[in-house]
Scaffold this motif. Structure first.
Motif, short mmCIF file in Angstrom:
data_model
loop_
_atom_site.label_atom_id
_atom_site.label_comp_id
_atom_site.label_asym_id
_atom_site.label_seq_id
_atom_site.Cartn_x
_atom_site.Cartn_y
_atom_site.Cartn_z
N ILE A 83 9.53 27.05 -23.76
CA ILE A 83 9.87 28.34 -24.38
C ILE A 83 8.64 28.94 -25.05
CG2 ILE A 83 11.25 29.42 -26.21
CD1 ILE A 83 13.42 27.25 -25.54
N ALA A 86 6.37 30.36 -22.41
CA ALA A 86 6.93 31.61 -21.88
C ALA A 86 6.71 32.76 -22.86
CB ALA A 86 8.41 31.44 -21.57
N GLY A 104 10.92 30.43 -19.08
CA GLY A 104 11.70 30.65 -20.30
C GLY A 104 13.18 30.40 -20.14
#
Length: 142
Positions: A83, A86, A104
Motif C-alpha cells: 500500500i 502504491a 494498491g
C-alpha cells in the motif's frame, strides 16, 4: 485446525501476489539474458531479492491457510508495504495508474482479509478457552 473461508481468501491473495513477483523475476531474468541490464550485479541482486519476496509470500500464504500467527503478521507487513509503494507512486508524474491499482488494490484487500482472519481466530480461541475453563471447574473424583 480448519481454516476459515476468510483465511483461505487471504492465503489466496498472498499466493497470487507471490505468483506476480515470480513473474516479475522471470521477466527480469529474460531481460538479463537479452543484455538489457546496465549493471549485471545489480540486475542479479534485484532478481534474487524478488525471488526471496515471492518465496516469503508463498510461505505466508501457506501459513495463513494453516492459521499461523507468524504468517498473518508477516502478510500484514507486506500488505502495508504494498500500500505504501502504491501511494508513493502517486507522486510520480505522470501517475502510473495500472501500477498503483495493480499493487494498491490487492494490498488493501489482503490487509483487510488478514485482519479479519486474525479477529476470527482470536474469537475461536476465546470460545475454546471458555469451554476449557468450564470443564476445569468440576471436582475430580478419586
Amino acid at each position: 485446525m480448519r481454516s476459515s473461508a476468510i483465511a483461505s481468501a487471504a492465503a489466496a491473495v498472498l499466493a497470487l501476489e507471490g505468483l506476480a513477483l515470480l513473474m516479475f523475476a522471470v521477466i527480469d531474468l529474460v531481460g538479463l539474458g537479452a543484455g538489457e541490464a546496465a549493471s549485471l550485479s545489480t540486475a542479479i541482486a534485484l532478481i534474487v531479492l524478488t525471488l526471496i519476496g515471492a518465496a516469503a509470500l508463498f510461505a505466508f500464504a501457506a501459513g495463513t491457510r494453516r492459521g499461523r500467527t507468524w504468517a498473518r503478521s508477516g502478510g500484514v507487513v507486506l500488505q502495508v508495504l504494498a500500500i505504501a509503494i502504491a501511494l508513493a507512486s502517486l507522486t510520480v508524474p505522470p501517475v502510473p495508474w495500472p501500477f498503483v491499482l495493480g499493487v494498491g488494490i490487492p494490498g488493501v484487500v489482503g490487509f483487510v482479509l488478514l485482519i479479519a482472519s486474525t479477529r476470527i481466530e482470536a474469537r475461536r480461541e476465546r470460545k475454546a478457552d471458555a469451554g476449557d475453563a468450564g470443564a476445569g471447574d468440576r471436582p475430580v473424583e478419586s
